[in-house]
Design an enzyme around this catalytic site. Structure first.
Site, PDB file in Angstrom:
ATOM      1  CG  ASP A  64      -1.761   1.143   1.438  1.00 44.99           C
ATOM      2  OD1 ASP A  64      -1.540   2.163   0.749  1.00 44.99           O
ATOM      3  OD2 ASP A  64      -2.682   1.074   2.273  1.00 44.99           O
ATOM      4  CG  ASN A  91      -1.706   2.782 -12.786  1.00 44.48           C
ATOM      5  OD1 ASN A  91      -2.333   3.364 -13.656  1.00 44.48           O
ATOM      6  ND2 ASN A  91      -2.262   1.838 -12.022  1.00 44.48           N
ATOM      7  CE1 TYR A 157      -8.266  10.908  -9.897  1.00 46.27           C
ATOM      8  CE2 TYR A 157      -9.037  12.495 -11.520  1.00 46.27           C
ATOM      9  CZ  TYR A 157      -8.459  11.273 -11.220  1.00 46.27           C
ATOM     10  OH  TYR A 157      -8.065  10.434 -12.236  1.00 46.27           O
ATOM     11  CE  LYS A 161      -4.831  11.215 -10.733  1.00 42.34           C
ATOM     12  NZ  LYS A 161      -3.939  10.051 -10.895  1.00 42.34           N
TER      13      LYS A 161
END
Ligand code: BGC
Length: 256
Positions: A64, A91, A157, A161
């Site tokens: 993890d 990823n 999110y 990113k």
């Protein structure tokens, strides 16, 4: 001779979705693959099978990336089994939909720790090994069109990113002298488990499809081919860039 023969790649989140397709593609181009996963091992087994069946090698590691010990163990696993690693594909990622006013501290921490903190410290552990052994390397982050484009109700999110975008740019400069390239691949709407809710909602899905010039969702394989290129010698002079794989989504504008 295959393009990635003799190379060793670590791929996070490789038991499902885009990560699985990337591991598969890198393996099919000759790389040995460390298949990182969390939770049940079924997906990772599925990733590893075709690699081994076609005479390649891989290693499943349950790690993890939000846990510092796991991060170190993942990198150690590559060096212990294969003696080195040259390619890191960050990823693993997740998203939680929530209006800005309703985002909890726990949601924020979870998304940031998988998408950004995990990639940050795994990259650090990987680069320390390369630096100590004076080896070059390739880092490919799977970010998103939302490293650049707004996505209402996904503020956590987008933060993660966007952070990955600047991390990539910064490291391209800092690590260039070590012979390490760093690039981002920014997928658009790809058919994977992260999109489960969207795929089940026909009106929402059709509205999205109308915004994609190529008229379809992407497949994990559409993304994997680009990652294999960036990991290969063909991309030796490419660093500090984001490559969008989105069927034209980011460029679209129409009034009807
Ligand atoms: C997100 C998806 C979204 C897609 C296009 C991806 O990064 O994970 O939820 O559909 O971008 O907006």
């Amino acid at each position: 001779m295959q393009r990635l023969e003799g190379r060793v790649a670590i791929v996070t989140g490789a038991g499902t979705g885009i990560g699985q397709a990337i591991a598969d593609r890198l393996g099919s181009e000759g790389a040995k693959v460390v298949v990182d996963y969390v939770g049940k091992p079924d997906g990772a087994e599925e990733t590893l099978r075709p690699i081994e069946q076609s005479g390649g090698e891989g290693e499943m590691v349950s790690a993890d990336i939000t846990r510092d010990d796991d991060v170190r163990r993942l990198v150690d696993a590559a060096w212990n089994r294969f003696g080195a690693a040259d390619i890191l594909v960050n990823n693993a990622g997740m998203e939680i939909e929530s209006g800005f006013c309703d985002v909890t501290e726990a949601d924020y921490d979870r998304v940031m720790s998988v998408n950004l903190r995990g990639a940050f410290f795994l990259t650090q552990a990987f680069v320390r090994r390369l630096r100590d052994t004076k080896k070059p390397g390739r880092i490919v982050n799977i970010s998103s069109v939302h490293e650049d484009m707004a996505f209402p109700n996904f503020s956590t999110y987008c933060c993660s990113k966007g952070g990955l975008r600047m991390l990539m740019r910064d490291l391209a400069v800092e690590l260039g002298p070590l012979g390490i390239t760093v690039n981002n691949v920014a997928p658009g709407a790809i058919q994977t488990p992260i999109n489960k809710a969207l795929l089940a909602d026909k009106p929402k899905l059709n509205a999205l499809l109308a915004k994609i010039p190529l008229g379809r969702l992407g497949t994990p394989e559409d993304v994997a081919g680009l990652v294999a290129f960036l990991a290969s010698e063909d991309a030796a002079y490419i660093t500090g860039a984001t490559f969008v794989v989105d069927g034209g989504l980011m460029r679209d504008y129409h009034e009807q």
